[in-house]
Motif scaffolding. Structure first.
Motif, PDB file in Angstrom:
ATOM      1  N   VAL A  80       0.858  -1.187   0.000  1.00  0.00           N
ATOM      2  CA  VAL A  80       0.000   0.000   0.000  1.00  0.00           C
ATOM      3  C   VAL A  80       0.895   1.237   0.000  1.00  0.00           C
ATOM      4  CG1 VAL A  80      -1.817   1.249   1.207  1.00  0.00           C
ATOM      5  CG2 VAL A  80      -1.779  -1.258   1.274  1.00  0.00           C
ATOM      6  N   PRO A  81       0.887   2.030  -1.070  1.00  0.00           N
ATOM      7  CA  PRO A  81       1.811   3.173  -1.192  1.00  0.00           C
ATOM      8  C   PRO A  81       1.332   4.401  -0.434  1.00  0.00           C
ATOM      9  CG  PRO A  81       0.470   3.011  -3.159  1.00  0.00           C
ATOM     10  CD  PRO A  81       0.056   1.860  -2.282  1.00  0.00           C
ATOM     11  N   ILE A  82       1.100   4.255   0.873  1.00  0.00           N
ATOM     12  CA  ILE A  82       0.638   5.368   1.691  1.00  0.00           C
ATOM     13  C   ILE A  82       1.540   5.461   2.919  1.00  0.00           C
ATOM     14  CG2 ILE A  82      -1.267   6.328   3.021  1.00  0.00           C
ATOM     15  CD1 ILE A  82      -3.194   4.817   1.266  1.00  0.00           C
ATOM     16  N   GLU A  83       2.098   6.619   3.156  1.00  0.00           N
ATOM     17  CA  GLU A  83       2.994   6.805   4.294  1.00  0.00           C
ATOM     18  C   GLU A  83       2.204   6.757   5.601  1.00  0.00           C
ATOM     19  OE1 GLU A  83       6.252  10.088   5.974  1.00  0.00           O
ATOM     20  OE2 GLU A  83       5.249  10.371   4.035  1.00  0.00           O
ATOM     21  N   GLY A  84       2.720   6.031   6.565  1.00  0.00           N
ATOM     22  CA  GLY A  84       2.059   5.917   7.857  1.00  0.00           C
ATOM     23  C   GLY A  84       0.817   5.057   7.846  1.00  0.00           C
ATOM     24  N   PHE A  85       0.716   4.146   6.866  1.00  0.00           N
ATOM     25  CA  PHE A  85      -0.493   3.328   6.747  1.00  0.00           C
ATOM     26  C   PHE A  85      -0.621   2.376   7.933  1.00  0.00           C
ATOM     27  CE2 PHE A  85      -2.968  -0.312   5.274  1.00  0.00           C
ATOM     28  CZ  PHE A  85      -4.057   0.328   4.702  1.00  0.00           C
ATOM     29  N   GLN A  86       0.516   1.844   8.419  1.00  0.00           N
ATOM     30  CA  GLN A  86       0.449   0.905   9.546  1.00  0.00           C
ATOM     31  C   GLN A  86      -0.140   1.576  10.788  1.00  0.00           C
ATOM     32  OE1 GLN A  86       4.201  -0.369  11.071  1.00  0.00           O
ATOM     33  NE2 GLN A  86       3.316  -1.703  12.629  1.00  0.00           N
ATOM     34  N   LYS A  87       0.256   2.814  11.041  1.00  0.00           N
ATOM     35  CA  LYS A  87      -0.254   3.541  12.203  1.00  0.00           C
ATOM     36  C   LYS A  87      -1.760   3.738  12.101  1.00  0.00           C
ATOM     37  CE  LYS A  87       0.231   7.917  14.693  1.00  0.00           C
ATOM     38  NZ  LYS A  87       0.922   9.239  14.727  1.00  0.00           N
ATOM     39  N   ASP A  88      -2.222   4.139  10.920  1.00  0.00           N
ATOM     40  CA  ASP A  88      -3.658   4.341  10.736  1.00  0.00           C
ATOM     41  C   ASP A  88      -4.419   3.019  10.795  1.00  0.00           C
ATOM     42  OD1 ASP A  88      -4.184   7.317   9.949  1.00  0.00           O
ATOM     43  OD2 ASP A  88      -2.370   6.766   8.880  1.00  0.00           O
ATOM     44  N   PHE A  89      -3.778   1.938  10.352  1.00  0.00           N
ATOM     45  CA  PHE A  89      -4.418   0.625  10.429  1.00  0.00           C
ATOM     46  C   PHE A  89      -4.614   0.208  11.883  1.00  0.00           C
ATOM     47  CE2 PHE A  89      -3.988  -4.029  10.704  1.00  0.00           C
ATOM     48  CZ  PHE A  89      -5.084  -4.396   9.958  1.00  0.00           C
ATOM     49  N   LEU A  90      -3.607   0.463  12.716  1.00  0.00           N
ATOM     50  CA  LEU A  90      -3.728   0.145  14.136  1.00  0.00           C
ATOM     51  C   LEU A  90      -4.800   1.003  14.806  1.00  0.00           C
ATOM     52  CD1 LEU A  90       0.030  -0.270  15.126  1.00  0.00           C
ATOM     53  CD2 LEU A  90      -1.663  -2.063  14.745  1.00  0.00           C
ATOM     54  N   MET A  91      -4.918   2.259  14.380  1.00  0.00           N
ATOM     55  CA  MET A  91      -5.977   3.123  14.921  1.00  0.00           C
ATOM     56  C   MET A  91      -7.350   2.591  14.544  1.00  0.00           C
ATOM     57  SD  MET A  91      -4.414   6.945  14.253  1.00  0.00           S
ATOM     58  CE  MET A  91      -5.993   7.683  14.693  1.00  0.00           C
ATOM     59  N   ALA A  92      -7.468   2.072  13.316  1.00  0.00           N
ATOM     60  CA  ALA A  92      -8.743   1.498  12.889  1.00  0.00           C
ATOM     61  C   ALA A  92      -9.085   0.262  13.717  1.00  0.00           C
ATOM     62  CB  ALA A  92      -8.682   1.147  11.401  1.00  0.00           C
ATOM     63  N   LEU A  93      -8.079  -0.545  14.031  1.00  0.00           N
ATOM     64  CA  LEU A  93      -8.311  -1.723  14.873  1.00  0.00           C
ATOM     65  C   LEU A  93      -8.767  -1.322  16.273  1.00  0.00           C
ATOM     66  CD1 LEU A  93      -5.471  -4.284  14.098  1.00  0.00           C
ATOM     67  CD2 LEU A  93      -7.880  -4.394  13.440  1.00  0.00           C
ATOM     68  N   ASP A  94      -8.198  -0.228  16.804  1.00  0.00           N
ATOM     69  CA  ASP A  94      -8.603   0.247  18.131  1.00  0.00           C
ATOM     70  C   ASP A  94     -10.093   0.584  18.167  1.00  0.00           C
ATOM     71  OD1 ASP A  94      -6.114  -0.052  19.220  1.00  0.00           O
ATOM     72  OD2 ASP A  94      -5.464   1.998  18.791  1.00  0.00           O
TER      73      ASP A  94
END
Length: 310
Positions: A80-94
């Protein structure tokens, strides 16, 4: 629909008034069938379909597939060519996971993401796909044991359909997170240009809207491809709408219950997190089956009406 049940209900005070009222209300799309006919068919399916037992089987398999599903998602994140995608993914899981469980899940996710084990790129990925598919296949199995379902797929075809659906659901989750990120960037740009004042409000509204859309679309996909015994597939169905509403309501009430009343961590220590997560999955499984039974009841009524008019 069934004369013995109707006769018994008509002998009960107050209930007989509700029965007569329900028989006067015609449900759109059911060729003249009444609300009473639909509710009777619906509750017959719930009672005779061993709903809680099916929900327990789904919950166990889905719980076993949860972390392999996250493992498969993490293998897709680098693409996924988006910077900081992992951080936003973890926020979505929260936002998705119940209280007190997100921290434990994040520990596992960070360990997988930060320690690139060699197995993740070979055998580990294949195993995660298999277990993830097994979780979706368990949902389909719960659907097929419905009282109203008469036609089923063979085991191989069912597994292949579950594989395709599980991959689609994974991509849907990633797309939802990606769209949410771009939406937040767009709102921030609008604020910079002076077109939006309260960016926090619109970002929150956007997150909720995309989250609801993801839930509804996921449920609709599961209902449409979960069983073979469907005359036609629709995106908008009463069962999917009911499931989405009950899911959102359950998310809120379950969060209040865990934070205010439940004492799992005090009683069981760290294992309390797993108990909360398991209970959360089981409740969602029941809600998923309730919505499916509604769709199955309506399909059964349509089929009975067609056979009656032939």
């Amino acid at each position: 629909m069934t004369k013995p049940i109707e006769d018994k209900l008509l002998k009960i005070p107050i209930v007989n008034i509700l029965v007569r009222f329900g028989k006067r209300i015609k449900v759109p799309g059911l060729q003249g069938m009444s609300l009473y006919d639909l509710l009777e068919m619906y509750f017959i399916g719930i009672i005779n379909g061993a709903l809680t037992s099916r929900a327990g089987a789904i919950a166990f398999s889905f719980f076993m597939a949860l972390f392999p599903f996250l493992l498969f998602i993490l293998t897709l994140i680098p693409f996924v060519p988006i910077e900081g995608f992992q951080k936003d993914f973890l926020m979505a899981l929260d936002q998705i996971l119940p209280p007190t469980t997100s921290e434990s899940v994040n520990v596992v996710i960070n360990d997988i993401f930060n320690n690139r084990y060699s197995g993740l790129l070979s055998f580990g990925v294949l195993t995660s796909i298999f277990l993830m598919t097994n979780g979706v296949n368990a949902i389909f199995g719960g659907f097929e044991y419905s009282y109203h379902i008469k036609v089923t797929r063979n085991m191989f075809k069912q597994f292949m359909v579950a594989l395709g659906v599980s991959v689609v659901l994974s991509i849907l989750l990633l797309l939802t997170v990606a769209i949410t990120i771009y939406f937040e960037i767009g709102i921030e740009n609008l604020k910079t240009n002076g077109w939006v004042e309260n960016d926090v409000f619109w970002i929150r509204v956007g997150r909720i809207a995309f989250f609801l859309l993801m839930i509804y679309t996921s449920v609709s996909i599961l209902y449409n491809y979960g069983v073979k015994d469907l005359s036609q597939r629709r995106y908008f169905t009463p069962g999917a709408i009911l499931t989405t509403i009950l899911t959102i309501l359950m998310f809120y009430l379950f969060g209040v219950y865990v934070e205010k009343f439940a004492q799992y961590n005090k009683l069981y220590g760290s294992i309390g997190t797993l108990l909360v997560l398991m209970l959360f999955v089981w409740l969602n499984s029941i809600i998923l089956l309730l919505g499916f039974e509604l769709n199955a009841s309506m399909n059964r009524l349509r089929l009975k009406h067609k056979l009656k008019n032939k």
